[in-house]
Design a protein around this motif. Structure first.
Motif, PDB file in Angstrom:
ATOM      1  N   PRO A 231     -32.428 -53.972  -7.680  1.00 27.84           N
ATOM      2  CA  PRO A 231     -32.036 -53.978  -9.099  1.00 27.84           C
ATOM      3  C   PRO A 231     -31.129 -52.799  -9.432  1.00 27.84           C
ATOM      4  CG  PRO A 231     -34.418 -54.251  -8.833  1.00 27.84           C
ATOM      5  CD  PRO A 231     -33.882 -53.857  -7.509  1.00 27.84           C
ATOM      6  N   ASP A 232     -30.206 -53.051 -10.329  1.00 30.23           N
ATOM      7  CA  ASP A 232     -29.297 -52.014 -10.799  1.00 30.23           C
ATOM      8  C   ASP A 232     -29.963 -51.295 -11.969  1.00 30.23           C
ATOM      9  OD1 ASP A 232     -27.313 -50.415 -11.734  1.00 30.23           O
ATOM     10  OD2 ASP A 232     -25.807 -51.996 -11.947  1.00 30.23           O
ATOM     11  N   GLY A 233     -30.506 -50.112 -11.677  1.00 32.78           N
ATOM     12  CA  GLY A 233     -31.257 -49.389 -12.691  1.00 32.78           C
ATOM     13  C   GLY A 233     -30.446 -49.038 -13.923  1.00 32.78           C
ATOM     14  N   THR A 234     -29.130 -48.936 -13.778  1.00 32.99           N
ATOM     15  CA  THR A 234     -28.300 -48.553 -14.925  1.00 32.99           C
ATOM     16  C   THR A 234     -28.267 -49.631 -15.992  1.00 32.99           C
ATOM     17  OG1 THR A 234     -26.305 -49.413 -13.852  1.00 32.99           O
ATOM     18  CG2 THR A 234     -26.859 -47.094 -13.470  1.00 32.99           C
ATOM     19  N   HIS A 235     -28.554 -50.869 -15.589  1.00 31.15           N
ATOM     20  CA  HIS A 235     -28.528 -51.977 -16.555  1.00 31.15           C
ATOM     21  C   HIS A 235     -29.930 -52.529 -16.818  1.00 31.15           C
ATOM     22  CE1 HIS A 235     -24.183 -51.993 -16.366  1.00 31.15           C
ATOM     23  NE2 HIS A 235     -24.227 -52.104 -15.050  1.00 31.15           N
ATOM     24  N   ALA A 236     -30.971 -51.807 -16.421  1.00 31.69           N
ATOM     25  CA  ALA A 236     -32.332 -52.305 -16.549  1.00 31.69           C
ATOM     26  C   ALA A 236     -32.714 -52.649 -17.985  1.00 31.69           C
ATOM     27  CB  ALA A 236     -33.319 -51.298 -15.952  1.00 31.69           C
ATOM     28  N   PRO A 237     -32.444 -51.813 -18.981  1.00 29.71           N
ATOM     29  CA  PRO A 237     -32.842 -52.167 -20.349  1.00 29.71           C
ATOM     30  C   PRO A 237     -32.195 -53.470 -20.828  1.00 29.71           C
ATOM     31  CG  PRO A 237     -32.342 -49.836 -20.203  1.00 29.71           C
ATOM     32  CD  PRO A 237     -31.887 -50.444 -18.914  1.00 29.71           C
ATOM     33  N   ALA A 238     -30.905 -53.649 -20.541  1.00 34.28           N
ATOM     34  CA  ALA A 238     -30.224 -54.876 -20.967  1.00 34.28           C
ATOM     35  C   ALA A 238     -30.792 -56.086 -20.240  1.00 34.28           C
ATOM     36  CB  ALA A 238     -28.722 -54.753 -20.708  1.00 34.28           C
ATOM     37  N   ALA A 239     -31.086 -55.923 -18.935  1.00 32.11           N
ATOM     38  CA  ALA A 239     -31.640 -57.039 -18.165  1.00 32.11           C
ATOM     39  C   ALA A 239     -33.025 -57.417 -18.670  1.00 32.11           C
ATOM     40  CB  ALA A 239     -31.696 -56.666 -16.685  1.00 32.11           C
ATOM     41  N   GLN A 240     -33.832 -56.422 -19.022  1.00 33.79           N
ATOM     42  CA  GLN A 240     -35.162 -56.702 -19.555  1.00 33.79           C
ATOM     43  C   GLN A 240     -35.062 -57.388 -20.914  1.00 33.79           C
ATOM     44  OE1 GLN A 240     -38.017 -56.476 -18.038  1.00 33.79           O
ATOM     45  NE2 GLN A 240     -39.221 -57.140 -19.816  1.00 33.79           N
ATOM     46  N   GLU A 241     -34.123 -56.961 -21.736  1.00 37.23           N
ATOM     47  CA  GLU A 241     -33.939 -57.609 -23.041  1.00 37.23           C
ATOM     48  C   GLU A 241     -33.527 -59.066 -22.882  1.00 37.23           C
ATOM     49  OE1 GLU A 241     -31.298 -57.113 -27.151  1.00 37.23           O
ATOM     50  OE2 GLU A 241     -31.209 -55.564 -25.583  1.00 37.23           O
TER      51      GLU A 241
END
Length: 395
Positions: free
Chosen positions: A357-367
């Motif tokens: 997983p790309d941690g830099t985009h984790a919040p957007a992916a979770q949303e």
């Protein structure tokens, strides 16, 4: 009971409302399965979002879909306003629970794998002793491994062995054999009826009570029920059990952890090893399929009619649970619902587990995942198979 969904919320507020309702419902009952995000365990949320979107867009009637990783509930999807507290008719997943109970009764010294139908049922039901006397070579090991050779002549529709039976044992007492016990494999539902009677005879209490006392309650299960008993009170060991998906996940974890639950050895470890070892055929142990859903690594698979599944993946410390009303055509090993679940696990869950997983985009992916889960909860897929009254989710 369906969740009442407000119709006056703006669209931008509806998705979070639905998601919060789904995740909060029954949270206290599942407190022993902590909730985490996929990214917390190195799982790609984008692939899980794609999985949910595929099921929703194709209108597949999947009531629940859960992924448990390292003992944490990392993905939880429902449709049609269903919640964590609903339970489902499990059909043949019931058999795996029966096998777990058999191992516990063997450990208790109440029965052995060598005990045969003639002796156990003859004592349990003296009125049937003469009719089962020639089943002295059919042992408990044979009925649990579908290698008994029994050849019950099922009626094409509405067979009373399934529906409205006065006395299931009376129905099957004269069943002939097709092959020598232990020499071949034939998946037939006459076996779990004999299994239920043999285990009920061995237990000091009716089998559902034994299950509740020794398995369901110690594992913190809620809203369980073992229904569809015959008029004499005997349940089938092959269908009729109802559990919540979160409790099905606990059974998968029990297999991965060699019979332990939260540090307590509920089922003997050597029995779990026996259950998960092929018996009369390469992909079936004692009421448990092996490497039937995933063939690239070890998988222990519970499969029920119309789309009820649990797959435990020890090498990933992962359990996948699905319930639904999906098409049945295609035969025992390759029914369409089996193929759908194989796609769920092999094409989506395993790649999500193995992704970086790309941690830099984790919040957007979770949303994005949360919005998709909310959309799924609000969806109303049509059943892909005929629905019986017992198929309705219950609380």
């Amino acid at each position: 009971m369906k969740m009442l969904i407000p119709t006056d919320l703006p669209r931008r507020l509806l998705a979070p409302w639905l998601l919060g309702a789904a995740l909060s419902a029954g949270a206290a009952q599942a407190s022993d399965l902590p909730v985490a995000t996929p990214a917390d365990h190195g799982i790609d949320p984008g692939r899980l979002t794609a999985l949910s979107a595929w099921l929703r867009e194709d209108g597949l009637d999947v009531h629940s879909l859960l992924v448990i990783k390292d003992g944490k509930l990392v993905f939880e999807r429902y449709t049609d306003g269903l919640t964590r507290d609903h339970n489902y008719e499990l059909y043949s997943v019931t058999k795996t629970v029966t096998a777990l109970l058999a191992g516990m009764l063997i450990e208790d010294g109440k029965i052995t794998l060598d005990d045969d139908i003639a002796s156990v049922i003859g004592d349990y039901r003296p009125d049937l002793a003469e009719r089962v006397a020639d089943m002295d070579d059919i042992e408990l090991r044979h009925v649990l491994s579908m290698s008994s050779g029994l050849a019950y002549d099922f009626a094409p529709e509405g067979d009373p062995i399934y529906y409205g039976a006065d006395d299931r044992l009376d129905l099957i007492a004269d069943t002939p054999t097709r092959f020598a016990p232990g020499s071949d494999f034939e998946y037939t539902d006459v076996n779990p009826v004999f299994a239920a009677a043999m285990l009920d005879a061995a237990s000091d209490v009716p089998l559902p009570e034994y299950a509740a006392e020794r398995l369901f309650e110690p594992m913190g299960m809620e809203h369980y029920a073992w229904q569809r008993a015959d008029d004499r009170g005997l349940v089938s060991a092959g269908w009729g059990l109802r559990l919540r998906p979160v409790d099905l996940a606990k059974l998968g974890m029990l297999l991965i952890n060699h019979g332990q639950w939260q540090g307590e050895q509920l089922v003997p470890a050597d029995w779990i090893a026996r259950m998960t070892t092929p018996q009369a055929v390469r992909d079936f142990g004692y009421y448990l399929w092996r490497q039937h859903i995933v063939d690239t690594e070890t998988s222990y698979d519970m499969m029920g009619f119309k789309g009820q599944f649990v797959t435990a993946l020890p090498e990933h410390d992962t359990v996948v649970v699905m319930t639904g009303m999906l098409p049945i055509e295609g035969g025992l090993r390759h029914a369409k619902n089996v193929r759908i679940f194989r796609d769920v696990v092999n094409d989506y869950v395993l790649p999500a587990l193995d992704a970086e997983p790309d941690g830099t985009h984790a919040p957007a992916a979770q949303e994005a995942l949360e919005e998709e889960l909310a959309a799924s909860l609000a969806s109303h897929p049509e059943p892909g198979v005929f629905v019986d009254p017992t198929d309705a989710p219950q609380r």
